[in-house]
Motif scaffolding. Structure first.
Motif, short mmCIF file in Angstrom:
data_model
loop_
_atom_site.label_atom_id
_atom_site.label_comp_id
_atom_site.label_asym_id
_atom_site.label_seq_id
_atom_site.Cartn_x
_atom_site.Cartn_y
_atom_site.Cartn_z
N GLN A 167 0.83 -1.20 0.00
CA GLN A 167 0.00 0.00 0.00
C GLN A 167 0.87 1.25 0.00
O GLN A 167 0.62 2.21 -0.73
CB GLN A 167 -0.92 -0.01 1.22
CG GLN A 167 -1.86 1.18 1.32
CD GLN A 167 -2.97 1.17 0.29
OE1 GLN A 167 -3.12 0.22 -0.49
NE2 GLN A 167 -3.75 2.25 0.25
N ALA A 168 1.93 1.25 0.81
CA ALA A 168 2.82 2.40 0.88
C ALA A 168 3.62 2.58 -0.40
O ALA A 168 3.94 3.72 -0.79
CB ALA A 168 3.76 2.26 2.08
N LEU A 169 3.96 1.48 -1.05
CA LEU A 169 4.81 1.53 -2.25
C LEU A 169 3.99 1.39 -3.53
O LEU A 169 4.52 1.01 -4.57
CB LEU A 169 5.85 0.41 -2.19
CG LEU A 169 6.77 0.38 -0.96
CD1 LEU A 169 7.74 -0.79 -1.05
CD2 LEU A 169 7.53 1.70 -0.83
N ARG A 170 2.72 1.74 -3.47
CA ARG A 170 1.84 1.46 -4.62
C ARG A 170 2.12 2.34 -5.84
O ARG A 170 1.71 1.99 -6.96
CB ARG A 170 0.37 1.57 -4.22
CG ARG A 170 -0.10 2.95 -3.80
CD ARG A 170 -1.55 2.89 -3.32
NE ARG A 170 -2.10 4.19 -2.92
CZ ARG A 170 -2.00 4.68 -1.70
NH1 ARG A 170 -1.34 4.01 -0.76
NH2 ARG A 170 -2.53 5.86 -1.41
N VAL A 171 2.78 3.45 -5.66
CA VAL A 171 3.15 4.28 -6.81
C VAL A 171 4.46 3.70 -7.37
O VAL A 171 5.56 4.19 -7.11
CB VAL A 171 3.28 5.76 -6.45
CG1 VAL A 171 3.68 6.59 -7.66
CG2 VAL A 171 1.96 6.27 -5.88
N SER A 172 4.31 2.62 -8.10
CA SER A 172 5.45 1.87 -8.61
C SER A 172 5.13 1.34 -10.01
O SER A 172 3.97 1.11 -10.36
CB SER A 172 5.77 0.67 -7.70
OG SER A 172 6.19 1.09 -6.41
N ALA A 173 6.19 1.16 -10.78
CA ALA A 173 6.11 0.52 -12.09
C ALA A 173 7.00 -0.70 -12.04
O ALA A 173 8.21 -0.57 -11.85
CB ALA A 173 6.56 1.48 -13.19
#
Length: 332
Positions: free
Chosen positions: A271-277
């Motif tokens: 959830q914390a690292l959801r801005v990921s590719a």
């Protein structure tokens, strides 16, 4: 849209700080060739997996090893320092490397209360806005009435950014008319509201006429989706250890992240690292395109804690190809 790199000079398990710094130099040199606009390093303390604690020193080292790419702090935790000290450090860097140095400022300590005490930080009221203004003045034009001036520093006009993960930083950046970088790569919850506040309330300044927003994203790019997910498990483990008060060197990747940190922690970390590719070039392109379409950033800054140095270089290389292609399509 410009794209840039954020590096914490990760120290992998089985390695050391000297190797980590050498790896960062090698990555910065390749990033410059791949078209990355700027290369930022971040201040963290008491963390064995991060070698960028003396941030201004490492910025100078990276700037010496590159030619044209901007190099800077993403960021300096200003409450840890006297503004004059930072003005002199970054004024010196800007004097050695004209028009290449950036100064991103954060309000967090970059460590826990033990770190704050070791840095001789007091528990006085928050002075961050005043300290930012003081720093801007030190780096600005000479003021004959000023009792103290930064030498070097005065007249260098090092670009100052506000970094943040809350509404506070968005409001301050808008009020002072400064560029704003949001820490969406590890704390994205307030992203949408903070960005709206920044754009709605922005007041032009001597540094910036219009709002300029940088979005941070994690990238774990590889030949396949499975390999990208495997590389990501190092950062997932590191984040889990940090959350439980057990910071360590960057762990080696694992095949089963839930077995390594548990299903509840896995959900919280994801959830914390959801801005990921994450994954193949196609998957990374899809994820970055979605972020670009949703937030319309002026710039993206990419990071990724990857255990193997060659895999980390490859990930940043694939991401550069994707972002170059995206920019070409936009121009066309």
């Amino acid at each position: 849209m410009r794209y840039s790199a954020l590096d914490l000079a990760p120290v992998p398990e089985g390695s050391d700080a000297a190797t980590a710094i050498a790896n960062s130099v090698a990555l910065a040199q390749k990033a410059e060739r791949w078209g990355y606009h700027r290369y930022w390093l971040a201040e963290h303390h008491n963390m064995p997996g991060i070698a960028s604690a003396a941030t201004s020193v490492l910025i100078g080292h990276i700037a010496n090893a590159t030619q044209t790419m901007r190099v800077g702090a993403g960021g300096i935790m200003l409450p840890n320092h006297a503004p004059l000290t930072i003005a002199e450090q970054f004024g010196t860097l800007a004097t050695i490397h004209p028009n290449r140095i950036d100064l991103g400022l954060g309000r967090a300590p970059g460590g826990d209360m033990a770190v704050a005490r070791a840095l001789r930080r007091g528990l006085e009221a928050d002075r961050f806005p005043d300290d930012v203004v003081e720093l801007i003045n030190y780096l600005g034009d000479a003021r004959p009435d000023a009792p103290v001036a930064a030498h070097p520093g005065q007249g260098t006009h090092v670009p100052i950014w506000i970094l943040g993960s809350s509404l506070y930083g968005a409001q301050l950046a808008a009020h002072l008319g400064l560029p704003y970088a949001f820490a969406s790569h590890f704390a994205p919850d307030a992203l949408d509201e903070a960005l709206q506040i920044y754009r709605d309330r922005f007041q032009p300044s001597a540094q910036l006429e219009q709002p300029y927003f940088m979005l941070a994203a994690n990238v774990f790019a590889a030949d396949t989706d499975a390999e990208g997910a495997y590389l990501r498990t190092s950062m997932q483990q590191a984040f889990a250890r940090l959350r439980t008060g057990q910071p360590s060197k960057l762990p080696a990747p694992v095949d089963d992240i839930e077995a390594a940190i548990g299903p509840d922690m896995t959900r919280a970390v994801n959830q914390a690292l959801r801005v990921s590719a994450v994954g193949s070039k196609a998957s990374v392109r899809s994820a970055l395109t979605a972020l670009k379409d949703r937030y319309a950033p002026d710039e993206m800054i990419l990071t990724g804690q990857i255990h193997d140095a060659e895999a980390r270089q490859k990930s940043f290389g694939i991401a550069a190809e994707v972002l170059t292609d995206m920019s070409a399509v936009e121009v066309a």
